[in-house]
Design an enzyme around this catalytic site. Structure first.
Site, mmCIF file in Angstrom:
data_model
loop_
_atom_site.group_PDB
_atom_site.id
_atom_site.type_symbol
_atom_site.label_atom_id
_atom_site.label_comp_id
_atom_site.label_asym_id
_atom_site.label_seq_id
_atom_site.Cartn_x
_atom_site.Cartn_y
_atom_site.Cartn_z
ATOM 1 N N ARG A 322 0.837 -1.211 0.000
ATOM 2 C CA ARG A 322 0.000 0.000 0.000
ATOM 3 C C ARG A 322 0.865 1.252 0.000
ATOM 4 N NH1 ARG A 322 -5.454 1.689 1.089
ATOM 5 N NH2 ARG A 322 -6.142 -0.486 1.183
ATOM 6 N N GLU A 725 -9.509 6.120 7.536
ATOM 7 C CA GLU A 725 -8.079 6.360 7.378
ATOM 8 C C GLU A 725 -7.719 7.622 6.594
ATOM 9 O OE1 GLU A 725 -5.942 2.138 7.074
ATOM 10 O OE2 GLU A 725 -7.759 2.281 5.860
#
Length: 784
Positions: A322, A725
């Site tokens: 990621r 997030e």
């Protein structure tokens, strides 16, 4: 703070309505039950974990005979007492619960003491005789790189020829900087309560974001089938990723104690032990080189990202993937290379943390945008705009996903205007010319964050829904509540489907015997996945009620319409609860499961390409800071945020997430410093040495606004977007604003050498280096 929109209908609590967190009143009153609040059962044993004092060593002797003989001790458990597999890892099988032959970090659990009281267990542990053969410890990323020490293979993404493009560019810059880790510092530490049952079954209350993984690991540890272990969690006092995998260690130890002794057992870590034993956000060293033209347009970019994974893999594969996927942030790089080193060190295994590698990857291009602007004498926002994703060929990521929903330019333009960015920037530059020691800085940075688990199989969820004959509804799903408001959002979804007041909907504790094989509540996907699963279950029952009403009243299905707390059947209106009672009397099932799997996503882990994300969430923030260049002290004084939540399920909850995310990100980048000594001992393991933001650190001027025109182009739950997030990365603007303030010492001709977190010590050193360069009349090119 902008007021959330009012309800569009008369249902109290339906979707797109601002509503309080379902636990808020109970939390304020002290009535909300956490695991340590559960009344202690009879004969409860308390557990204490003895830890290694060495970071890397061979365990020569572990004599616990004196521990067993100590007052109050009922059992002492070591690796030799594990009936199953001594492992509680999420993937690789490399996380022993108890140390065996080799110690791999200071704080690794050697054995557990079960006693009548915690004080007795703690005192008894000191009687153990432990002998080590100390081995060389790899502590830092640099040491790991030098030793070729990796937990996982190095990965690369390449598009075009970045090296050639950089070499051919008119201008080139190279930066190397450190990005620090971060402790989760949840208010509730790790805790587990295990209860023995019939036939060897075990019931575990675990403070975990992933009950199913705890179930699997406990069963494996005890050599039991999964059906013999039930895991339950009603709420956590914070998680932030720290309870996604590593809670399984403590649940396993409590469960083993219950199995061995036949008595309930509880383990509750205190703050110091929690910080020493458990993993953190991965710290990184980033090396970035870019070639660009006079306008700041990047023609080639090379990223080398090296992270400290610690002693085991944990979730480091997906976390570092990621980071690679977010090294572009909102910017199109035609020629790009992204290299990721996953370093093995003799420190605690780092783990999931809000953003899951995305923040570290995203900080790298954002820092470079500022460095390029400083080099060219431009406004950093101008350079950012020049490199934004666009249309046609300029809308494909390095991992070959087309950016179809790009609203970053629109958000940036709106925030630039609403925050009065240009005028404030000019005013700050004027202030800095007159102020010798206090310097102000400002930065506007955007966020593009991919939503979905990069491990594609995790993008699924289930739910179980019951409608009772009085018209009340109970919903259970696989998501966990850690303060983020997932339960209230899912309740709102169910209320919306049935058109009933939310007070008629109850969500029960997450349990592995209600909804099996669940995914973790992580990757910002809790509402996306579980909301859709709950919707599916509710729609199944609603369809049965519609079919029954149509048949019972002799009308077409289209004439059955759900209205607030009632159902209109042609010209007749029936209360919802009355229709439910009538359906029951006619033997209509009022219970259903629901299932959802995220569509469209596909991802080839071997080539790091495909569509790992269902969609992107966007946002932008303007941060203004003031820095004392004589001491390094600093403060974020003003923040303006515009964030995309699609069509928000609950604007009040989402605004809270935006604010909390920014503050936590600000802490990561400004105050929260993890320090290991050269022996691998964590020295910052308590509030006395580790500084999270306090109330006084919150910016005095804090303006947040949800992007009003937001609407998810994908068919998510009521067209909403994830919000857990993405807001954390808005705080990159605070770090960049500090760098901007330091840069003013050189009249913005030099960009500071500043690592994260930007602590007063680091700011002071960076300011001193800039001042020395100015005094030595150092050319701008040499200081970049």
């Amino acid at each position: 703070m902008r007021n959330p929109p009012l309800s569009r209908n008369k249902i109290r609590g339906a979707v797109h309505v601002a509503r309080p967190h379902d636990s808020a009143a109970k939390q304020v009153a002290g009535d909300a039950f956490y695991i340590d609040d559960i009344p202690e059962p009879k004969d409860l044993l308390h557990l204490y974990l003895a830890q290694s004092e060495k970071a890397h060593a061979r365990l020569l002797k572990l004599d616990v005979s004196a521990v067993r003989a100590a007052p109050g001790v009922v059992a002492v458990l070591t690796a030799a007492d594990v009936p199953g597999v001594n492992d509680a890892s999420p993937i690789e099988g490399d996380d022993p619960v108890f140390a065996e032959d080799i110690i791999e970090y200071a704080g690794q659990v050697l054995f557990a003491v079960a006693a009548e009281t915690l004080d007795q267990a703690r005192a008894a542990a000191k009687h153990a005789i432990v002998e080590y053969e100390e081995l060389p410890a790899i502590v830092t990323i640099e040491q790991a790189l030098a030793a070729n020490s990796f937990v996982l293979p190095t990965r690369e993404i390449r598009r075009g020829d970045a090296a050639a493009a950089i070499k051919a560019a008119k201008h080139r810059l190279k930066q190397k900087f450190e990005i620090g880790g971060q402790d989760h510092f949840y208010l509730e530490g790790h805790v587990a309560l295990a209860l023995p049952g019939e036939d060897g079954d075990i019931f575990v209350h675990s403070s975990t974001q992933h009950p199913t993984e705890v179930q699997h690991n406990v069963a494996k540890f005890l050599d039991l089938p999964d059906h013999s272990v039930i895991v339950e969690i009603r709420r956590m006092g914070g998680g932030f990723g720290g309870k996604e995998t590593q809670g399984a260690w403590f649940a396993a130890i409590a469960a083993l104690t219950a199995k061995v002794t036949g008595r309930p057992a509880k383990i509750r870590l205190d703050r110091d032990d929690d910080m020493i034993i458990t993993g953190k956000r991965h710290d990184f060293i980033a090396t970035v080189e870019m070639g660009f033209d006079d306008d700041g347009m990047v023609s080639g970019a090379e990223f080398v990202l090296a992270s400290r994974c610690g002693r085991s893999a944990d979730l480091s594969a997906s976390i570092n993937d990621r980071a690679m996927f977010h090294a572009d942030n909102c910017y199109y790089f035609d020629n790009v290379t992204i290299i990721s080193h996953r370093c093995k060190t003799h420190t605690v295994s780092n783990t999931a943390f809000r953003g899951f590698g995305g923040p570290q990857g995203m900080l790298a291009p954002e820092r470079m945008m500022d460095a390029i602007a400083s080099y060219l004498g431009k406004d950093p926002l101008e350079v950012r705009k020049a490199n934004l994703y666009g249309k046609d060929k300029r809308n494909v990521t390095p991992y070959k996903m087309t950016v179809e929903d790009n609203i970053a330019p629109e958000i940036i333009a709106e925030l630039e205007k609403s925050s009065d960015y240009a005028a404030r920037r000019n005013a700050i530059r004027a202030f800095n010319k007159k102020s010798s020691y206090l310097k102000k800085g400002i930065s506007l940075t955007p966020v593009k964050f991919g939503i979905s688990f990069t491990a594609s199989h995790l993008n699924q969820a289930g739910a179980l829904l019951h409608v009772y004959t009085d018209g009340s509804v109970m919903i259970n799903h696989g998501g966990t509540e850690m303060g983020q408001g997932l339960y209230i959002k899912v309740a709102q979804v169910v209320a919306e489907i049935f058109q009933i007041d939310i007070e008629r909907v109850k969500i029960t504790a997450t349990r592995t015997d209600k909804v099996p094989n669940t995914s973790p509540t992580a990757a910002s996907s809790g509402a996306d996945l579980n909301g859709k699963a709950a919707e599916a279950a509710a729609l199944a029952i609603k369809e049965r009620l519609v079919a029954f009403a149509a048949k019972n009243y002799g009308v077409d299905k289209s004439e059955v319409v759900f209205l607030p707390n009632r159902v209109k059947i042609r010209e007749q209106t029936v209360a919802f609860k009355d229709l439910v009672q009538l359906a029951y009397m006619n033997r209509v099932s009022l219970s259903s499961t629901g299932y959802y799997r995220t569509p469209k996503i596909h991802y080839d882990a071997a080539t790091l390409s495909g569509r790992p994300f269902y969609y992107f969430a966007y946002g932008a923030a303007v941060s203004e800071v003031i820095v004392d260049t004589l001491t390094g002290e600093n403060k974020v004084v003003a923040v303006d945020i515009l964030h995309d939540t699609g069509k928000s399920l609950n604007p009040a909850i989402d605004l809270g997430q935006i604010e909390g995310g920014y503050i936590q990100g600000m802490g990561w980048l400004t105050t929260e410093e993890l320090y290991y000594d050269d022996k691998g001992i964590l020295k910052t393991h308590a509030p006395s040495t580790y500084k999270i933001p306090a109330c006084s650190d919150r910016p005095e001027k804090f303006k947040m606004k949800i992007f009003e025109r937001g609407e998810n182009v994908e068919e998510t739950i009521f067209r909403s977007k994830a919000v857990g997030e993405p807001p954390l990365m808005l705080a990159i603007s605070a770090f960049n604003a500090i760098a901007d303030a330091i840069s003013s010492i050189a009249d913005y001709r030099l960009y500071p050498d500043l690592d994260a977190p930007a602590t007063p010590e680091r700011i002071l050193k960076a300011a001193q280096r800039i001042a020395e360069a100015v005094n030595n009349d150092k050319p701008a090119e040499a200081a970049q």
